[in-house]
Each structure stands twice: as structure tokens, then as C-alpha cells.
Design a protein around this motif. Sequence first.
Motif, short mmCIF file in Angstrom:
data_model
loop_
_atom_site.label_atom_id
_atom_site.label_comp_id
_atom_site.label_asym_id
_atom_site.label_seq_id
_atom_site.Cartn_x
_atom_site.Cartn_y
_atom_site.Cartn_z
N VAL A 133 0.82 -1.20 0.05
CA VAL A 133 0.22 -0.09 0.10
C VAL A 133 0.88 1.14 -0.19
N GLU A 134 0.66 2.10 -1.00
CA GLU A 134 1.33 3.38 -1.05
C GLU A 134 0.46 4.47 -0.66
N ILE A 135 1.16 5.43 0.28
CA ILE A 135 0.29 6.47 0.84
C ILE A 135 0.97 7.61 0.42
N ARG A 136 0.37 8.65 0.02
CA ARG A 136 0.70 10.00 -0.30
C ARG A 136 -0.25 11.08 0.42
N GLN A 137 0.62 12.11 0.57
CA GLN A 137 -0.42 13.27 1.13
C GLN A 137 0.10 14.76 0.48
N GLY A 138 -1.00 15.54 0.68
CA GLY A 138 -0.82 16.76 0.15
C GLY A 138 -0.61 16.91 -1.63
N ARG A 139 0.25 17.71 -2.08
CA ARG A 139 0.52 17.91 -3.52
C ARG A 139 0.96 16.50 -4.05
N GLU A 140 1.70 15.63 -3.28
CA GLU A 140 2.00 14.32 -3.90
C GLU A 140 0.96 13.31 -4.13
N THR A 141 -0.47 13.67 -3.70
CA THR A 141 -1.51 12.82 -4.11
C THR A 141 -1.84 13.20 -5.60
N LEU A 142 -1.49 14.29 -6.40
CA LEU A 142 -1.52 14.29 -8.04
C LEU A 142 -0.90 13.32 -8.64
N ALA A 192 -4.05 6.78 -0.89
CA ALA A 192 -3.63 5.46 -0.86
C ALA A 192 -3.89 4.32 -2.00
N VAL A 193 -3.11 3.70 -2.48
CA VAL A 193 -3.24 2.90 -3.54
C VAL A 193 -2.74 1.46 -3.28
N ALA A 194 -3.56 0.16 -3.27
CA ALA A 194 -2.90 -0.90 -3.02
C ALA A 194 -2.27 -1.56 -4.51
N ARG A 195 -1.25 -2.02 -4.62
CA ARG A 195 -0.57 -2.70 -5.78
C ARG A 195 -0.30 -4.19 -5.64
N ALA A 225 -6.54 -1.38 -5.96
CA ALA A 225 -7.81 -0.36 -5.33
C ALA A 225 -7.08 0.82 -4.74
N ALA A 226 -7.93 1.91 -4.60
CA ALA A 226 -7.53 3.26 -4.25
C ALA A 226 -8.35 3.80 -3.24
N PHE A 227 -7.99 4.58 -2.26
CA PHE A 227 -8.96 5.36 -1.43
C PHE A 227 -8.30 6.66 -1.38
N LEU A 258 -6.78 -3.02 1.73
CA LEU A 258 -6.74 -1.56 1.58
C LEU A 258 -7.36 -0.93 2.58
N MET A 259 -8.69 -1.47 2.82
CA MET A 259 -9.76 -0.68 3.61
C MET A 259 -9.12 -0.73 5.16
N LEU A 260 -8.72 -2.19 5.50
CA LEU A 260 -8.48 -2.29 6.87
C LEU A 260 -6.94 -1.76 7.12
N THR A 261 -6.20 -1.52 6.09
CA THR A 261 -4.82 -0.75 6.33
C THR A 261 -5.06 0.61 6.46
N MET A 262 -5.98 1.20 6.01
CA MET A 262 -6.33 2.39 6.08
C MET A 262 -6.96 2.82 7.58
N LEU A 263 -7.87 1.81 7.99
CA LEU A 263 -8.49 2.23 9.19
C LEU A 263 -7.61 2.03 10.34
N GLN A 264 -6.66 0.96 10.08
CA GLN A 264 -5.51 0.83 11.25
C GLN A 264 -4.64 2.30 11.22
N ARG A 265 -4.51 2.77 9.99
CA ARG A 265 -3.84 3.95 9.98
C ARG A 265 -4.48 5.03 10.74
N ALA A 266 -5.95 5.21 10.65
CA ALA A 266 -6.85 6.17 11.22
C ALA A 266 -6.66 5.78 12.85
N TYR A 267 -6.74 4.62 13.25
CA TYR A 267 -6.64 4.39 14.56
C TYR A 267 -5.20 4.76 15.16
#
Length: 294
Positions: free
Chosen positions: A123-132, A176-179, A186-188, A215-224
Motif C-alpha cells: 500500500v502506497e500512501i501519499r499526502q498533500g501535493r504528492e497525491t496528484l 492510498a493505492v494498493a498494488r 484499489a485506491a482510497f 486496503l480498507m483495513l490498512t487505512m482503518l489501522q492508519r486512522a486508529y
Amino acid sequence: MRGGERRKIGQCAVGISLRRRVFADSLQLLPEEQQLWSEAMQAVLGRLGAGEYHYGSQWSLEAPREADLAAIPGVTVTAVEPITVHAVSFREWSSWEAYLRGLSSNARRNAKRAQEQFADLAVEIRQGRETLRRWPALQALKSMLAERKQLDFRQARHFLRFAMRLMALRQNNFLAVARGGGEDMAAFAGIDFGPNTYFLESGARDTRNGTGWHLMLTMLQRAYGRAPGAISSWAPSMRATRPMRGCTSRAASAAPRSCRPARSPSATSPSCRATSCRCSRCAPIRSCRWRLRR
């Protein structure tokens, strides 16, 4: 005014056009001043004057306000739209492991299937301008999902929303993108706002291989991990991926035919259970339109 001292207790943003005045989400008050919501709204309307207003948004966790609005002198509520927001209140679990144990075996099995099928799953996670950089992947996966489910999908409109969100919230945006197997699966995309995490849009290449669940569980764990006592919410736009099942909305089922309930199941009932989480006691929200006459 308290104890002779004048102080700020809340704020709101309102977009004003020739035809309508739109509240950007809601009227925000300090937690200890919530009982003054009606008086505060009346003061705001007194300043803005007569006109047609729209209040509420698709990702607000505020309780329904149509009754409070209707009680304000001069206000006539003209339309109410029930909106479903899936929300997980992590404060109900002592640890991430405890939350994970509470998930259905089907959710865990689906996520495990993805790990077994794709040895290179990441899972690759980017933030801010990197999301583009990963926006094209999100849109491609959303397009695939929309085609399978025969949903309306307009790429230009989605990019405009994404760009405006990025300009307004900058580093608070994440994508976030799962490869797996050398392909984007998948992407969120969503927003970190204070301690809470909001998931706003998603897409998936194939819903049967479990990568979306992983991906969903990975992002939920990140949120937690960001804030164990906060809220992770899924906006109505997530309904295409059906992240949660098994819940019914008492508010939606009782809604008059003139209302347009969201298609996705609700996480609003204290006794409600879902396969991807145990739903928290999240209040149903409403999007309201009304006219103010003076």
C-alpha cells in the motif's frame, strides 16, 4: 457573554450567491456551548438576512437540525434529505487488535486472500501535493468500478472536486493505492481533519480478490494509529464499494417518499452490526434547505 467577558464560542462559513446561501458544512460551536446552537444560528441569519439557505453536507457527523431550524422565527424548512455516513468510533475498543478481532471472519478472510494471492501486495500512501501523482490511478480504478456497477462517472467533475479539496486542505489530503501483481488494484482518498479521518472516494479493479478489503483495513489501522479515540467515517460517495453491510437505517426507512435516502446501509443504530466493523452510535444527519422571511 459570560461573567461580563465577551468571547468567541463558534464560527461558520457561508457561500453567498444571487439565488442561495450555502453553509460550508455546519455551524461549529465549542463543545461546552452546544446548547446555544439555536440562538447562534438565529444570530447568523439575523446578520445575513432573508433568502434561501442550504445547511449540511455529505460528511458531517452533526445531529439532524431540521426541527431546530423550523423553530427559528421566520424560517420555513422546504426540503430535507437524509444522508447516511458510516462511522467507526475507535474509543469503543481498547486496541487495534481488539477492533480487528471484532470484525467478521468474512472481512478478515477477504483481506487475507489478497495477501495470499499477491506476494508483492503493498500500500502506497501519499499526502498533500504528492497525491496528484497517483490521482490518475484513483480515477482509472473509479472508472472501472463505475462501469461494473453502471454508475454515472464524469472524470472532469471529479478532478475539479479533488483539486479544490487539495487547494483548501493541502497536507490534510491523502491518497492510498494498493498494488499487487504489478498493477494498481484499489485506491482510497480522503482527509485527515483534526483527530478524525474521512474517507471520501474509492475505486477497485476487482472486488473479488480481496485487495479492496486489505486496503480498507490498512487505512482503518492508519486512522486508529493517528488517534485511537477518534472517529473514522466513510462518506456517502463510498457506497459503490459497499464497505459495510448488514445495517438498516430507521431514519431512512421512515422517511417520506419526497426524501431521497442514500442507498448505502446506515451506521446510525446502537444495535446495528456490520461485517467490516461494529458500527458506532453515530447520529443520522440531514441536509436541509429552507427559506428565511423577514
